[in-house]
Design an enzyme around this catalytic site. Structure first.
Site, mmCIF file in Angstrom:
data_model
loop_
_atom_site.group_PDB
_atom_site.id
_atom_site.type_symbol
_atom_site.label_atom_id
_atom_site.label_comp_id
_atom_site.label_asym_id
_atom_site.label_seq_id
_atom_site.Cartn_x
_atom_site.Cartn_y
_atom_site.Cartn_z
ATOM 1 N N LYS A 14 -40.019 48.392 81.428
ATOM 2 C CA LYS A 14 -39.521 47.035 81.158
ATOM 3 C C LYS A 14 -40.348 46.067 81.977
ATOM 4 O O LYS A 14 -40.719 46.383 83.112
ATOM 5 C CB LYS A 14 -38.057 46.918 81.602
ATOM 6 C CG LYS A 14 -37.087 47.582 80.651
ATOM 7 C CD LYS A 14 -35.655 47.208 81.058
ATOM 8 C CE LYS A 14 -34.740 48.382 80.860
ATOM 9 N NZ LYS A 14 -33.568 48.409 81.687
ATOM 10 N N ARG A 91 -40.050 47.710 90.689
ATOM 11 C CA ARG A 91 -38.762 48.255 91.099
ATOM 12 C C ARG A 91 -38.965 49.730 91.431
ATOM 13 O O ARG A 91 -39.508 50.480 90.621
ATOM 14 C CB ARG A 91 -37.762 48.113 89.968
ATOM 15 C CG ARG A 91 -36.449 48.752 90.317
ATOM 16 C CD ARG A 91 -35.547 48.852 89.131
ATOM 17 N NE ARG A 91 -34.290 49.447 89.555
ATOM 18 C CZ ARG A 91 -33.516 50.176 88.764
ATOM 19 N NH1 ARG A 91 -33.868 50.384 87.526
ATOM 20 N NH2 ARG A 91 -32.406 50.671 89.213
ATOM 21 N N HIS A 180 -28.602 49.887 93.437
ATOM 22 C CA HIS A 180 -28.371 48.498 92.986
ATOM 23 C C HIS A 180 -28.505 47.508 94.151
ATOM 24 O O HIS A 180 -27.947 46.419 94.101
ATOM 25 C CB HIS A 180 -26.959 48.315 92.388
ATOM 26 C CG HIS A 180 -26.696 49.083 91.138
ATOM 27 N ND1 HIS A 180 -25.514 49.746 90.935
ATOM 28 C CD2 HIS A 180 -27.440 49.279 90.037
ATOM 29 C CE1 HIS A 180 -25.541 50.335 89.742
ATOM 30 N NE2 HIS A 180 -26.710 50.069 89.180
ATOM 31 N N LEU A 209 -20.864 46.078 87.969
ATOM 32 C CA LEU A 209 -20.342 46.962 86.923
ATOM 33 C C LEU A 209 -21.234 46.851 85.696
ATOM 34 O O LEU A 209 -21.094 45.928 84.892
ATOM 35 C CB LEU A 209 -18.893 46.574 86.577
ATOM 36 C CG LEU A 209 -17.926 46.345 87.759
ATOM 37 C CD1 LEU A 209 -16.538 45.941 87.257
ATOM 38 C CD2 LEU A 209 -17.830 47.574 88.643
ATOM 39 N N ASN A 211 -23.897 49.671 83.139
ATOM 40 C CA ASN A 211 -23.844 51.035 82.648
ATOM 41 C C ASN A 211 -23.682 51.989 83.817
ATOM 42 O O ASN A 211 -22.828 52.872 83.818
ATOM 43 C CB ASN A 211 -25.147 51.323 81.923
ATOM 44 C CG ASN A 211 -24.884 51.867 80.569
ATOM 45 O OD1 ASN A 211 -23.878 52.539 80.351
ATOM 46 N ND2 ASN A 211 -25.778 51.584 79.658
ATOM 47 N N ARG A 286 -17.632 47.004 74.913
ATOM 48 C CA ARG A 286 -17.261 46.229 73.715
ATOM 49 C C ARG A 286 -16.544 47.129 72.723
ATOM 50 O O ARG A 286 -15.534 46.746 72.129
ATOM 51 C CB ARG A 286 -18.503 45.610 73.072
ATOM 52 C CG ARG A 286 -19.020 44.416 73.841
ATOM 53 C CD ARG A 286 -20.421 44.077 73.451
ATOM 54 N NE ARG A 286 -21.366 45.060 74.003
ATOM 55 C CZ ARG A 286 -22.658 44.843 74.181
ATOM 56 N NH1 ARG A 286 -23.169 43.689 73.833
ATOM 57 N NH2 ARG A 286 -23.442 45.764 74.700
ATOM 58 N N GLU A 335 -19.674 40.950 84.233
ATOM 59 C CA GLU A 335 -19.833 39.568 83.766
ATOM 60 C C GLU A 335 -19.103 39.309 82.456
ATOM 61 O O GLU A 335 -18.778 38.153 82.147
ATOM 62 C CB GLU A 335 -21.334 39.268 83.560
ATOM 63 C CG GLU A 335 -22.120 39.213 84.859
ATOM 64 C CD GLU A 335 -23.630 39.243 84.632
ATOM 65 O OE1 GLU A 335 -24.085 38.745 83.587
ATOM 66 O OE2 GLU A 335 -24.340 39.775 85.503
ATOM 67 N N ASN A 336 -18.877 40.367 81.676
ATOM 68 C CA ASN A 336 -18.410 40.150 80.294
ATOM 69 C C ASN A 336 -17.023 40.670 79.943
ATOM 70 O O ASN A 336 -16.440 40.219 78.965
ATOM 71 C CB ASN A 336 -19.398 40.797 79.320
ATOM 72 C CG ASN A 336 -20.730 40.084 79.311
ATOM 73 O OD1 ASN A 336 -20.807 38.914 78.961
ATOM 74 N ND2 ASN A 336 -21.766 40.768 79.740
HETATM 75 P P1 ADP Z 1 -27.516 48.637 82.953
HETATM 76 O O1 ADP Z 1 -28.447 47.574 83.504
HETATM 77 O O2 ADP Z 1 -26.921 49.524 83.998
HETATM 78 O O3 ADP Z 1 -28.039 49.378 81.764
HETATM 79 P P2 ADP Z 1 -25.888 46.391 82.109
HETATM 80 O O4 ADP Z 1 -25.611 45.672 83.365
HETATM 81 O O5 ADP Z 1 -26.827 45.802 81.127
HETATM 82 O O6 ADP Z 1 -26.242 47.894 82.403
HETATM 83 O O7 ADP Z 1 -24.484 46.632 81.386
HETATM 84 C C1 ADP Z 1 -24.406 47.269 80.159
HETATM 85 C C2 ADP Z 1 -22.961 47.361 79.733
HETATM 86 O O8 ADP Z 1 -22.344 46.067 79.792
HETATM 87 C C3 ADP Z 1 -22.804 47.772 78.283
HETATM 88 O O9 ADP Z 1 -22.753 49.175 78.155
HETATM 89 C C4 ADP Z 1 -21.489 47.152 77.909
HETATM 90 O O10 ADP Z 1 -20.451 48.083 78.197
HETATM 91 C C5 ADP Z 1 -21.344 45.972 78.831
HETATM 92 N N1 ADP Z 1 -21.487 44.704 78.093
HETATM 93 C C6 ADP Z 1 -22.626 44.053 77.832
HETATM 94 N N2 ADP Z 1 -22.362 42.923 77.141
HETATM 95 C C7 ADP Z 1 -21.042 42.875 76.963
HETATM 96 C C8 ADP Z 1 -20.146 41.983 76.307
HETATM 97 N N3 ADP Z 1 -20.599 40.891 75.696
HETATM 98 N N4 ADP Z 1 -18.833 42.272 76.341
HETATM 99 C C9 ADP Z 1 -18.371 43.374 76.966
HETATM 100 N N5 ADP Z 1 -19.171 44.256 77.591
HETATM 101 C C10 ADP Z 1 -20.474 44.018 77.592
#
Ligand code: ADP
Length: 397
Positions: A14, A91, A180, A209, A211, A286, A335-336
Site C-alpha cells: 500500500k 511501516r 498499532h 478497533l 480488523n 457492517r 470510528e463507524n
Molecule cells: P484494518 O486497517 O485493521 O484492516 P480498518 O481500521 O480499516 O481495519 O477497519 C476495518 C473494519 O472496519 C471493517 O472490517 C468493518 O468491520 C469496519 N468498518 C469499516 N467501515 C465501516 C462502516 N461504515 N460501518 C461499520 N463498520 C465499518
C-alpha cells in the site's frame, strides 16, 4: 517535501504520496497479488478516478517500479519525476526491544529489523523486501522505518512480563510488545489537542478497533500498557482473531481435531474472532450489525461479547492508571460502529462518562460523544497512520 509512505505485506504493497507541508495526500494506491498470477495495481490520484491495471509483479521490486510509473505517469501521475520524492517512510511491524522510536534506515538498521523476524515471521520479512525494493528503485532517497511496536516500548516490566519462566524472556525475548503504536500515539496526541490540554497531563485509553484491534493505556504521554502481546493475536476479540483465551485451549483443540499447534494457531488468527463466533456470518461489522437488525441471534451474541471485552479492558486500564480522563475510539469499527460504542458505554456509567445517542450516529469524524458535565470524556478521533508515518519521516530526514 513529498513523502512516499510504504506499507508492505507479504503479497501486497500500500502506498500514499503525501505533501508534508500541506499534509495533503497527492495519490494513493495498492499493489495486490505480488508473486502470484493476476497481480494488479490500483492507483488513485487526488481528485481523480481510481485506475486498476493488471501487470506482472513477480516481486516487490516490480511493484515499487510500477508505483513510481503511476506516480509519474503523464495522465494519472501527480509528479513529473522521481526527484520530487524527498523521502520514503516505511511501516515496519516488529521492532522488538531494539527500536523505541523511528529511525533512518541504514544497513545496520536492516540487520536489526531482520533480527526481529522471528517475532513477526509474516510481516517483517515483507517489510524488509519493501525497503530493499525502494532502495533499488530510488537510490539516494533517504528512508525511515516507523515501527508498530515502538510507542509501547515505554511499558514497565509489570505490563510486559508474562507469568512464564523468566528464561523464555531471556532466551527468546518472549514478552508483551503491543502493536498499532503509530495509531495509539497519533490518536492520543490528537485527542489532547482537540481538548486543548497537554497529553502529558492526561490519562487516555485509546480503543483502536479495526480488523485487528487493540487498546492502550496512555498515561502522561506514554504507553504504559496495551492489549496485544508478543504477536497481534492477544487481547480483544477481532475480525478473525480470537484475542484472549485460556492457553490450554490450543492443545485441547489440537487433540480433539487432530491438528498441529501451527494449524490451531492459524484457526485462532484466521477463522476466529467475530467471524468465527458468529458462525461465519462475517468479519465485517457492517454485515454483523445488519444481521442483528434482521433478528439474527448469533450476530447479537457476537456483538455483545465483542463489546463486553472492550469494556473489560477499559476497566482494567482505568485501574492500571488509577483513573482515566479520556476514552478515544478510532479505526474502522471504532470510528463507524455506533452499536459497539453504545454497548460499551452501558458498562461505563460508574466512571462518569456517557455516549450521547444523537452524536453517536456521527461516523468517521472528530466528535466528543460525552456530556460537557461528564467527568470522563468519550470521543471519536479518526486515525491516520500514513500521515503519522509521513510526519515521523520528515522529522528524521
Ligand atoms: P484494518 O486497517 O485493521 O484492516 P480498518 O481500521 O480499516 O481495519 O477497519 C476495518 C473494519 O472496519 C471493517 O472490517 C468493518 O468491520 C469496519 N468498518 C469499516 N467501515 C465501516 C462502516 N461504515 N460501518 C461499520 N463498520 C465499518
Amino acid at each position: 517535501m513529498n513523502v512516499l509512505v510504504i506499507n508492505c505485506g507479504s503479497s501486497s504493497l500500500k502506498y500514499q504520496l503525501i505533501d508534508s507541508e500541506s499534509e495533503k495526500v497527492l495519490a494513493k494506491g495498492l499493489c495486490e497479488r505480488i508473486g502470484i498470477e493476476k497481480s494488479a495495481i490500483t492507483h488513485t490520484p487526488d481528485g481523480g478516478e481510481k485506475v486498476t491495471t493488471e501487470s506482472p509483479m513477480p516481486t516487490h521490486t516490480e511493484a515499487v517500479k510500477l508505483v513510481i510509473e503511476k506516480l509519474t505517469d503523464p495522465e494519472v501521475g501527480v509528479i513529473k519525476s522521481l526527484s520530487e520524492i524527498g523521502a520514503v517512510g516505511h511501516r515496519v511491524v516488529h521492532g522488538g526491544e531494539k527500536f523505541s522510536g523511528s529511525v533512518v534506515i541504514t544497513d545496520e538498521v536492516i540487520k536489526a529489523i531482520e533480527e526481529c523476524n522471528d517475532l513477526a515471521p509474516l510481516h517483517n520479512p515483507a517489510n524488509i523486501i519493501g525497503i530493499h525494493a525502494c532502495q533499488e528503485a530510488m537510490p539516494g532517497v533517504p528512508m525511515v522505518g516507523v515501527f508498530d511496536t515502538a510507542f509501547h516500548q515505554t511499558m514497565p516490566k509489570k505490563a510486559y512480563y508474562y507469568g512464564l519462566p523468566l528464561e523464555y524472556y531471556e532466551k527468546y525475548k518472549i514478552r508483551r510488545y503491543g502493536f498499532h503504536g503509530t495509531s495509539h500515539d497519533f490518536v492520543s496526541a490528537r485527542a489532547a489537542e482537540i481538548l486543548g490540554k497537554k497529553r502529558e497531563d492526561l490519562k487516555i485509553i485509546v480503543c483502536h478497533l479495526g480488523n485487528g484491534a487493540s487498546i492502550s493505556a496512555v498515561m502522561n504521554g506514554k504507553s504504559i500498557d496495551t492489549s496485544m502481546g508478543l504477536t497481534p493475536l492477544e487481547g480483544l476479540i477481532m475480525g478473525t482473531r480470537s484475542g484472549d483465551m485460556d492457553p490450554a485451549i490450543i492443545s485441547f483443540i489440537a487433540d480433539k481435531e487432530g491438528l498441529t499447534a501451527d494449524e490451531v494457531n492459524t484457526i485462532l488468527n484466521k477463522k476466529s474472532g467475530v467471524y468465527g463466533l458468529s458462525g461465519g456470518i462475517s468479519s465485517d461489522f457492517r454485515d454483523l450489525t445488519a444481521a442483528e437488525d434482521d433478528g439474527n441471534e448469533a450476530a447479537k451474541d457476537t456483538l455483545d461479547t465483542y463489546s463486553y471485552r472492550v469494556a473489560k479492558y477499559i476497566g482494567a486500564y482505568t485501574a492500571a492508571m488509577n483513573g482515566v480522563d479520556v476514552i478515544v475510539y478510532t479505526a474502522g469499527v471504532g470510528e463507524n460502529t455506533a452499536r459497539v460504542r453504545a454497548s460499551v458505554a452501558e458498562y461505563l456509567g460508574y466512571l462518569g462518562t456517557s455516549v450521547d445517542p444523537e452524536k453517536n450516529k456521527l461516523r468517521g469524524e472528530e466528535v466528543i460523544l460525552s456530556k460537557d458535565t461528564d467527568k470522563v470524556v468519550t470521543m471519536i478521533v479518526p486515525t491516520n497512520e500514513e500521515l503519522a508515518i509521513a510526519r515521523e519521516t520528515v522529522k528524521l530526514v
